[in-house]
Design a protein around this motif. Structure first.
Motif, PDB file in Angstrom:
ATOM      1  N   THR A   1       0.010   2.775   0.319  1.00 62.32           N
ATOM      2  CA  THR A   1      -1.281   2.791  -0.556  1.00 62.32           C
ATOM      3  C   THR A   1      -2.551   3.652  -0.049  1.00 62.32           C
ATOM      4  O   THR A   1      -2.835   3.373   1.292  1.00 62.32           O
ATOM      5  CB  THR A   1      -1.925   1.101  -0.710  1.00 62.32           C
ATOM      6  OG1 THR A   1      -0.528   0.636  -1.390  1.00 62.32           O
ATOM      7  CG2 THR A   1      -2.972   1.161  -1.737  1.00 62.32           C
ATOM      8  N   TRP A   2      -3.131   4.240  -0.703  1.00 59.03           N
ATOM      9  CA  TRP A   2      -4.469   5.219  -0.355  1.00 59.03           C
ATOM     10  C   TRP A   2      -5.541   4.134  -0.762  1.00 59.03           C
ATOM     11  O   TRP A   2      -5.943   4.156  -1.998  1.00 59.03           O
ATOM     12  CB  TRP A   2      -4.726   6.176  -1.120  1.00 59.03           C
ATOM     13  CG  TRP A   2      -5.767   7.105  -0.876  1.00 59.03           C
ATOM     14  CD1 TRP A   2      -6.501   7.089   0.268  1.00 59.03           C
ATOM     15  CD2 TRP A   2      -6.297   8.127  -1.448  1.00 59.03           C
ATOM     16  NE1 TRP A   2      -7.513   8.098   0.284  1.00 59.03           N
ATOM     17  CE2 TRP A   2      -7.417   8.642  -0.882  1.00 59.03           C
ATOM     18  CE3 TRP A   2      -6.122   8.750  -2.784  1.00 59.03           C
ATOM     19  CZ2 TRP A   2      -8.384   9.808  -1.478  1.00 59.03           C
ATOM     20  CZ3 TRP A   2      -6.954   9.855  -3.269  1.00 59.03           C
ATOM     21  CH2 TRP A   2      -8.044  10.238  -2.486  1.00 59.03           C
ATOM     22  N   SER A   3      -6.273   3.371   0.118  1.00 61.44           N
ATOM     23  CA  SER A   3      -6.923   2.384  -0.282  1.00 61.44           C
ATOM     24  C   SER A   3      -8.619   2.694   0.018  1.00 61.44           C
ATOM     25  O   SER A   3      -8.510   4.026   0.590  1.00 61.44           O
ATOM     26  CB  SER A   3      -6.747   1.248   0.762  1.00 61.44           C
ATOM     27  OG  SER A   3      -6.780   1.519   2.031  1.00 61.44           O
ATOM     28  N   GLY A   4      -9.503   2.382  -0.439  1.00 59.19           N
ATOM     29  CA  GLY A   4     -10.871   2.492  -0.234  1.00 59.19           C
ATOM     30  C   GLY A   4     -11.301   3.110  -1.511  1.00 59.19           C
ATOM     31  O   GLY A   4     -10.540   3.629  -2.528  1.00 59.19           O
ATOM     32  N   GLU A   5     -12.581   3.664  -1.350  1.00 65.88           N
ATOM     33  CA  GLU A   5     -13.405   4.192  -2.436  1.00 65.88           C
ATOM     34  C   GLU A   5     -12.888   5.710  -2.554  1.00 65.88           C
ATOM     35  O   GLU A   5     -12.448   6.323  -1.735  1.00 65.88           O
ATOM     36  CB  GLU A   5     -14.856   4.232  -2.283  1.00 65.88           C
ATOM     37  CG  GLU A   5     -15.664   5.010  -3.434  1.00 65.88           C
ATOM     38  CD  GLU A   5     -17.063   4.750  -3.045  1.00 65.88           C
ATOM     39  OE1 GLU A   5     -17.963   5.274  -3.990  1.00 65.88           O
ATOM     40  OE2 GLU A   5     -17.735   4.267  -2.035  1.00 65.88           O
ATOM     41  N   LYS A   6     -12.439   6.222  -3.799  1.00 65.27           N
ATOM     42  CA  LYS A   6     -11.859   7.460  -4.054  1.00 65.27           C
ATOM     43  C   LYS A   6     -13.077   8.576  -4.475  1.00 65.27           C
ATOM     44  O   LYS A   6     -13.890   8.130  -4.802  1.00 65.27           O
ATOM     45  CB  LYS A   6     -11.140   7.403  -5.395  1.00 65.27           C
ATOM     46  CG  LYS A   6      -9.994   6.379  -5.167  1.00 65.27           C
ATOM     47  CD  LYS A   6      -9.158   6.694  -4.159  1.00 65.27           C
ATOM     48  CE  LYS A   6      -7.856   5.685  -4.180  1.00 65.27           C
ATOM     49  NZ  LYS A   6      -8.033   4.371  -3.745  1.00 65.27           N
TER      50      LYS A   6
END
Length: 336
Positions: free
Chosen positions: A83-88
């Motif tokens: 999963t690419w987490s955090g703010e995009k």
């Protein structure tokens, strides 16, 4: 059908991590690898796992990633959902998503002991990459396109399907009766690659079709390999001394060299001495041109690039680490 030998590049690696998004290309790669394994090609098949990255950029992406996991397990593969987490980011989304994806895949490979990450890039992707780089004014190395074997944060990156068209991969899915997903961003004009795809018919009418782009890439790759070989010979001939942190070359040996070869020698040393440095081609070109002019004039020149000092003098060219910048104010009375 893609012949079995297309996957021969995978055989030397004892453990592989397939990057499978759920699109037809990567699903076909997964199907091919399952058949390759089940048919005993090679005799000692690598241990293969599958990884899917959920970028979290659109609704339903997690459900799709989980479905890929189910498909992978049905074929007998272990599946990792990353999963690419955090703010995009708000800008350069595709570029940054690609960087995040490769970073997650490389980390998963290290954590699971995989010797290589395998992607499903194919001939149409290669042609598109060459065209994209052509519009950006890339050098010879860029126009060579993607390499079948490359590096990825200490892990091998393998692209076994570069010689095959997307239509062949879709046919593999159809023959197996296997579903796949279609990414809507592939047709989104907000992205440069989508706009290039829409230009493809007009470019093809002018002769710049997929086959022509692939020929350009193959010719650029041959030229790039030849230039690299010449640069390696120049480096060996000019090298005076080298350490893990520095290098010094004979100015006379470099003075008569073509600018492209000098530039490649400098780039090779920067990559060795400062492997984390990311240097734009135009900056490298300007630095190499300035060094070449100084060498030819027998003048001294010092410049900084990639965290290194590059110093040209009448008798040598040297590269060494630049001093660290002072992060705190000097003490009173400190005149250093």
């Amino acid at each position: 059908m893609i012949p079995a030998h297309a996957l021969d590049v995978l055989a030397p690696y004892p453990r592989l991590l397939l990057a499978v998004s759920g699109g037809p290309d990567s699903v076909a790669l997964m199907l091919l690898c399952a058949k390759w394994r089940d048919q005993g090609i090679p005799a000692h098949a690598p241990d293969i796992a599958v990884a899917t990255v959920d970028h979290g950029l659109r609704p339903g992406s997690l459900a799709e990633a989980e479905q890929v996991g189910a498909w992978a397990r049905r074929l007998g593969f272990t599946h990792h959902l990353l999963t690419w987490s955090g703010e995009k980011p708000a800008t350069r989304i595709q570029e940054r998503a690609r960087d995040a994806r490769y970073s997650l895949l490389a980390r998963c490979a290290r954590e699971t002991g995989a010797a290589a990450v395998v992607t499903a890039h194919h001939a149409d992707d290669q042609a598109e990459t060459i065209l994209f780089r052509l519009t950006r004014g890339s050098g010879v190395a860029g126009l060579a396109g993607m390499a079948p074997v490359a590096g990825l944060d200490g892990t091998a990156l393998l692209r076994p399907l570069l010689g095959w068209r997307k239509s062949a991969l879709i046919d593999i899915c159809a023959a197996a009766g296997h579903p796949f997903f279609t990414d809507p961003s592939n047709a989104n004009d907000a992205f440069a690659r989508a706009r290039l795809r829409k230009l493809a018919p007009a470019l093809a009418e002018m002769g710049l079709d997929t086959d022509a782009l692939l020929r350009l890439g193959a010719r650029a790759a041959r030229a790039d390999a030849a230039l690299d070989a010449c640069a390696s010979e120049l480096r060996a001939r000019a090298l005076l001394e080298t350490t893990p942190e520095s290098a010094r070359f004979d100015a006379g040996a470099l003075r008569a060299a073509p600018l492209e070869l000098l530039q490649r020698v400098v780039a090779t040393e920067i990559a060795r001495l400062a492997p984390q440095a990311q240097i734009r081609l135009d900056r490298l070109e300007r630095a190499a041109a300035a060094l070449a002019a100084a060498l030819c004039a027998g003048k001294t020149l010092r410049l900084t690039l990639g965290g290194l000092i590059l110093e040209s003098a009448p008798r040598f060219l040297a590269l060494r680490p630049a001093p660290r910048r002072r992060t705190t104010p000097p003490e009173a009375g400190d005149s250093s």
